[in-house]
Design a protein around this motif. Sequence first.
Motif, mmCIF file in Angstrom:
data_model
loop_
_atom_site.group_PDB
_atom_site.id
_atom_site.type_symbol
_atom_site.label_atom_id
_atom_site.label_comp_id
_atom_site.label_asym_id
_atom_site.label_seq_id
_atom_site.Cartn_x
_atom_site.Cartn_y
_atom_site.Cartn_z
ATOM 1 N N LYS A 79 0.738 -1.369 -0.046
ATOM 2 C CA LYS A 79 0.088 -0.054 0.046
ATOM 3 C C LYS A 79 0.945 1.252 0.061
ATOM 4 O O LYS A 79 2.087 0.962 0.502
ATOM 5 C CB LYS A 79 -0.732 -0.001 1.313
ATOM 6 N N ARG A 80 0.391 2.138 -0.432
ATOM 7 C CA ARG A 80 0.912 3.594 -0.609
ATOM 8 C C ARG A 80 1.118 4.081 0.854
ATOM 9 O O ARG A 80 0.139 3.830 1.570
ATOM 10 C CB ARG A 80 0.421 4.684 -1.517
ATOM 11 N N CYS A 81 2.295 4.765 1.339
ATOM 12 C CA CYS A 81 2.562 5.344 2.601
ATOM 13 C C CYS A 81 2.762 6.723 2.438
ATOM 14 O O CYS A 81 3.942 6.933 2.308
ATOM 15 C CB CYS A 81 3.721 4.326 3.228
ATOM 16 N N PRO A 82 1.721 7.470 2.433
ATOM 17 C CA PRO A 82 1.966 9.018 2.269
ATOM 18 C C PRO A 82 2.748 9.582 3.450
ATOM 19 O O PRO A 82 2.881 8.888 4.617
ATOM 20 C CB PRO A 82 0.608 9.514 2.478
ATOM 21 N N GLY A 83 3.617 10.326 3.007
ATOM 22 C CA GLY A 83 4.774 10.758 4.144
ATOM 23 C C GLY A 83 4.020 11.533 5.058
ATOM 24 O O GLY A 83 4.414 11.488 6.288
ATOM 25 N N ILE A 84 3.285 12.560 4.597
ATOM 26 C CA ILE A 84 2.375 13.126 5.832
ATOM 27 C C ILE A 84 1.577 12.420 6.656
ATOM 28 O O ILE A 84 1.553 12.665 7.749
ATOM 29 C CB ILE A 84 1.460 14.167 4.933
ATOM 30 N N GLU A 85 1.135 11.279 6.385
ATOM 31 C CA GLU A 85 0.124 10.294 7.262
ATOM 32 C C GLU A 85 1.270 9.649 8.147
ATOM 33 O O GLU A 85 1.104 9.577 9.335
ATOM 34 C CB GLU A 85 -0.658 9.353 6.729
ATOM 35 N N LEU A 86 2.320 9.012 7.555
ATOM 36 C CA LEU A 86 3.299 8.687 8.260
ATOM 37 C C LEU A 86 3.896 9.544 9.549
ATOM 38 O O LEU A 86 4.060 8.969 10.601
ATOM 39 C CB LEU A 86 4.579 7.897 7.639
ATOM 40 N N SER A 87 4.282 10.971 8.966
ATOM 41 C CA SER A 87 4.797 11.861 10.101
ATOM 42 C C SER A 87 3.821 12.051 11.110
ATOM 43 O O SER A 87 4.154 12.000 12.202
ATOM 44 C CB SER A 87 4.956 13.027 9.273
ATOM 45 N N GLU A 88 2.433 12.213 10.656
ATOM 46 C CA GLU A 88 1.442 12.411 11.741
ATOM 47 C C GLU A 88 1.362 11.295 12.788
ATOM 48 O O GLU A 88 1.170 11.559 14.072
ATOM 49 C CB GLU A 88 0.056 12.723 11.046
ATOM 50 N N GLN A 89 1.403 10.118 12.313
ATOM 51 C CA GLN A 89 1.151 8.967 13.187
ATOM 52 C C GLN A 89 2.683 8.828 14.112
ATOM 53 O O GLN A 89 2.514 8.410 15.356
ATOM 54 C CB GLN A 89 0.913 7.751 12.525
ATOM 55 N N VAL A 90 3.609 9.157 13.565
ATOM 56 C CA VAL A 90 4.712 9.236 14.523
ATOM 57 C C VAL A 90 4.661 10.427 15.660
ATOM 58 O O VAL A 90 5.074 10.169 16.688
ATOM 59 C CB VAL A 90 6.102 9.301 13.553
ATOM 60 N N VAL A 91 4.068 11.399 15.099
ATOM 61 C CA VAL A 91 4.076 12.631 16.030
ATOM 62 C C VAL A 91 2.950 12.242 17.224
ATOM 63 O O VAL A 91 3.247 12.473 18.462
ATOM 64 C CB VAL A 91 3.573 13.805 15.312
ATOM 65 N N GLU A 92 2.001 11.318 16.856
ATOM 66 C CA GLU A 92 1.104 10.748 17.976
ATOM 67 C C GLU A 92 1.798 9.999 18.949
ATOM 68 O O GLU A 92 1.490 10.032 20.241
ATOM 69 C CB GLU A 92 0.017 10.109 17.106
ATOM 70 N N GLN A 93 2.800 9.281 18.356
ATOM 71 C CA GLN A 93 3.426 8.213 19.204
ATOM 72 C C GLN A 93 4.511 9.117 20.094
ATOM 73 O O GLN A 93 4.597 8.845 21.263
ATOM 74 C CB GLN A 93 4.153 7.296 18.433
ATOM 75 N N ALA A 94 4.836 10.114 19.544
ATOM 76 C CA ALA A 94 5.964 10.979 20.329
ATOM 77 C C ALA A 94 5.073 11.676 21.498
ATOM 78 O O ALA A 94 5.644 11.765 22.505
ATOM 79 C CB ALA A 94 6.427 12.143 19.316
ATOM 80 N N VAL A 95 4.033 12.141 21.092
ATOM 81 C CA VAL A 95 3.186 12.752 22.386
ATOM 82 C C VAL A 95 2.815 11.615 23.352
ATOM 83 O O VAL A 95 3.014 12.117 24.468
ATOM 84 C CB VAL A 95 1.837 13.242 21.546
ATOM 85 N N ARG A 96 2.372 10.749 23.013
ATOM 86 C CA ARG A 96 2.038 9.573 24.095
ATOM 87 C C ARG A 96 3.388 9.297 24.725
ATOM 88 O O ARG A 96 3.142 8.970 26.084
ATOM 89 C CB ARG A 96 1.762 8.215 23.290
ATOM 90 N N ASN A 97 4.457 9.470 24.398
ATOM 91 C CA ASN A 97 5.664 9.053 24.983
ATOM 92 C C ASN A 97 6.710 10.129 25.466
ATOM 93 O O ASN A 97 7.756 10.084 25.849
ATOM 94 C CB ASN A 97 6.542 8.138 23.986
ATOM 95 N N GLN A 98 6.020 11.248 25.133
ATOM 96 C CA GLN A 98 6.516 12.639 25.695
ATOM 97 C C GLN A 98 8.079 12.873 25.284
ATOM 98 O O GLN A 98 8.978 13.128 25.729
ATOM 99 C CB GLN A 98 6.707 12.679 27.242
#
Length: 238
Positions: A79-98
Motif C-alpha cells: 500500500k502507498r505510505c503517504p509521508g504526511i500520514e506517516l509523520s502524523e502517526q509518528v508525532v502521535e506516538q511522540a506525544v504519547r511517549n513525551q
Amino acid sequence: MRQFRVLDMPVHIHEDYVAWLVERLQARQGTHVVTINAEMTMQARQNPALARVIQSAELVVPDGSGVVLYLRSRGEKIKRCPGIELSEQVVEQAVRNQWRIFLLGGAPTVVDQVVSIWQQRWQNVAIAGTHHGYFDAVSEAQVCEQLQAAQADLILVGLGVPRQELWIDQHRHLCPKAIWIGVGGSFDIWSGHKIRAPQWIGDNHLEWLYRLYQEPWRWKRMLSLPQFVWSVAKDSFK
C-alpha cells in the motif's frame, strides 16, 4: 525489513513502519526517513548526491503512486505510505511517549501555526524548538546551534526535495539519536494554508493531479511522471 529497487533506488517494505520507528526511537537509534515518489526517483538519477542520500537512508517508504504501482507490477502487494500520514502517526506516538519534537522548514510563522494547532490537539505535546526554512548561511549556523542544544527525539524537516534530504544528511550528526523525516510541504497542510487532496483522489493515484490544480507552476516538475513511466518500462523490458 525487505528491500526492493526502483530504478536503482531502494524501497523498504514493512507491515508497520510506525511501530518500526517507535522501536528505533526507544532504542535511541538515529534514523533518516525518506518518503520516495516518482519525482524524487527521477531527480536522483540526475543528482548523484541525492541518490547517495536515498541509498544510505535507514528507511525509504513508498510515498508516490508511481513507485507503488511499479512494485505491484512486480508482484508486491503493498500500500502507498503517504509521508504526511506517516509523520502524523509518528508525532502521535511522540506525544504519547513525551518525546520532544523539532520543526524546521516552511514559510515564516507557518511552523508556529502548526505548533499552535498541535498544542490545541495535544496539550502535552513536547516541542523542542522550531525554525522556518528561509535561512541564509549566518542564520543556518544559529539553526544548527538550536538543534544541537535541543537534542530532540523527532525532527521534521520541510525544505522541499532535494534540499531537505541533503540537509538532513549533512546535519543529522547534530542529533545523532533522533528520527529525521523530510516532510516536504506538510507544514502548509498542517497549518491550514493548503488543503490536501480528498482521500478518494489519493486512493485512485491522482493526488499529483490535485497538486497540479492547486499549484499550476509545478507543471515542469510533473514532467518527471511520464519520464518515470518510460524509464521503468525500459527497465522492465531489459
